[in-house]
Write a protein that holds these residues in place. Sequence first.
Motif, PDB file in Angstrom:
ATOM      1  N   TRP A  50     -77.251 -20.491  -2.433  1.00  0.00           N
ATOM      2  CA  TRP A  50     -78.130 -19.565  -3.150  1.00  0.00           C
ATOM      3  C   TRP A  50     -78.424 -18.318  -2.294  1.00  0.00           C
ATOM      4  N   LEU A  56     -77.574 -19.460  -7.958  1.00  0.00           N
ATOM      5  CA  LEU A  56     -78.797 -20.266  -8.102  1.00  0.00           C
ATOM      6  C   LEU A  56     -78.444 -21.562  -8.794  1.00  0.00           C
ATOM      7  N   CYS A  57     -78.331 -22.616  -7.984  1.00  0.00           N
ATOM      8  CA  CYS A  57     -77.954 -23.919  -8.507  1.00  0.00           C
ATOM      9  C   CYS A  57     -79.214 -24.761  -8.642  1.00  0.00           C
ATOM     10  N   ARG A 201     -72.511 -11.619  -3.518  1.00  0.00           N
ATOM     11  CA  ARG A 201     -73.912 -11.807  -3.894  1.00  0.00           C
ATOM     12  C   ARG A 201     -74.544 -10.460  -4.252  1.00  0.00           C
ATOM     13  N   ILE A 257     -85.396 -26.160  -4.380  1.00  0.00           N
ATOM     14  CA  ILE A 257     -85.549 -24.725  -4.636  1.00  0.00           C
ATOM     15  C   ILE A 257     -86.811 -24.194  -3.961  1.00  0.00           C
TER      16      ILE A 257
END
Lengths: 347, 238
Positions: A50, A56-57, A201, A257
Amino acid sequence: MREAGWSRELTGTLVAAACAVGVLPMLVSTYTLTVLVIYGMLGLSLGLVWGFGGILCFGQAAFFGLGAYTYAIAAINIGESTVPMLLAVAIPAGFAALLGAMLFYGRLTDVYLGVITLVVTLILHRFMNATAGSDYVIGNARLGGFNGIPGFQTLNVPGHPASYVWGDSLYYFCAACLLLVYLLVSALLRSSFGRIAVGIRENETRAALMGYDVPARKTVMFTAGAAIAGLAGALFANWAEIVTPRLFSLGQSADIIIWCIVGGLGTRIGPVLGAAGLSYLKFLLGQQGLIHNSVVSGAILVLFVLFLPGGIAPVLANAWRSVTQRRPRRRSPRRRGPRSSLASGDA
Amino acid sequence: MPETVLETQGLTMRFGGVLAVAQVDFRLASHELRCLIGPNGAGKSTFFKCITGLLQPTEGQIFMRGRETTRWPAHQVASRGVGTKTQVPSVMDGLSVFENIWLAARRFLPPQAATRKADETITRLALGPIARGSPGRLAHGERQHVELGMVMAGDPWLVLLDEPAAGMTGGDVERLTEIVEEFTRTAAVVVVEHDMQFIRSIARIVTVFHRGAVLLEGHVDAVLADPAVRSVYLGQAA
């Protein structure tokens, strides 16, 4: 110049890691520390995907759980722990390569990617919960539904199934694994591949117009992150000595996260510190009944997003710099700035 | 007759019911400098995106140096040596100007050679004073120059520039004119532009787009004097 920077960083990392690994057992039990180290590695896996890959997993827990289950199932069937450890890295990586290729060649980005990775995790969670009974068997291993799989061979010295690595040794083994993974991640980010990943990114269209195969590179990045999460999962299985579907839970995914955001996205050490720090906090809060855990993690997340969106790592890095720069400067700070932003995370 | 490096046959792009590019036949010779003009919404940028692979055309074919590249993904087209500057400057704000250009050079060169190439490009474009900073803080015109540097660092043989003069001041435009001239020494160049001053200063052959199709193609003076062009383009612009 770059070589010199790398060897200085390498020395710094090794010294800092040795100090931390040596000192922490005086403050916290190694049993607790082991899981903090494992969560640190899990945080680092998402921090890579990320923070540097821009992917964004929401389902990093899927690879963590897959690693743990792969280890448990393979350990029951094989007995000796070396091959199961390797499988626990390879199978989540293979799964991520397939899933990632589908997502990235399908041009899914941002929110869709998050939704699909989340759904995959929930499917695995549901599925593993539903595997009670004797119909769900892989080799000699019963999947066990919501009770999970207990009683598998835990980590042993390679070739000696009777010499278990547990307790303090498991702690030092996990710490060594985390250090190794951290150094590999650092090397990856310093390489051209890592620098191009950061470029992707920043601007996918531009990266494609430069001639870089964006889907292929994102798939590789995603796979690398899954391999690390898988290793963390296998270590977790060894620590807990049981694997349950809770590894795939929504709460686990959300935690990872939050670790990354609080620790500092786009840094390497941030997610490790975030994971270890918040997990320890959770452990302490678990010992009292006054206030629920998730209220505290939620509040911490909100406070960080509002007041410290960059996370802890940049703050620590600045503090460190202001301490070290009281002495007369030997090297010009301008030279460090832009190069280090790519190899990123001075922390 | 010089070699044709870029050719489109019946290139068509539809967005739902909207025909953005309609049956465009286009030929570009090596080392040619071509300007595309036309009112807003004439399909120039869409035409560009079809060529670079950012959009997949609905119909028609694209050939580059004799090889069909229709429906190739953008990175494959770029890897063939096509450098593109997009309409809105597309740069990597989180990286320094040096790193932006280094990444462009790295695609075709090993790391150390890419560093030399990036330094050289920065010198050529006089980006030295801003090289260590982020392009995110730069003015629009400077961002355009950074993007041109990224195109230049890839040593392309086909350069596609979408509105390179937008947001540039007088001095910048002069520099841009020199850069475009420099490109034509090693590459064929297509420029989409609205700035008539700039067009007059660089153009030889001009292609006029109108409602997705080619209205007219010819020498700049003849085209700009053409009554049909004046009514669709200059008339509306005024």
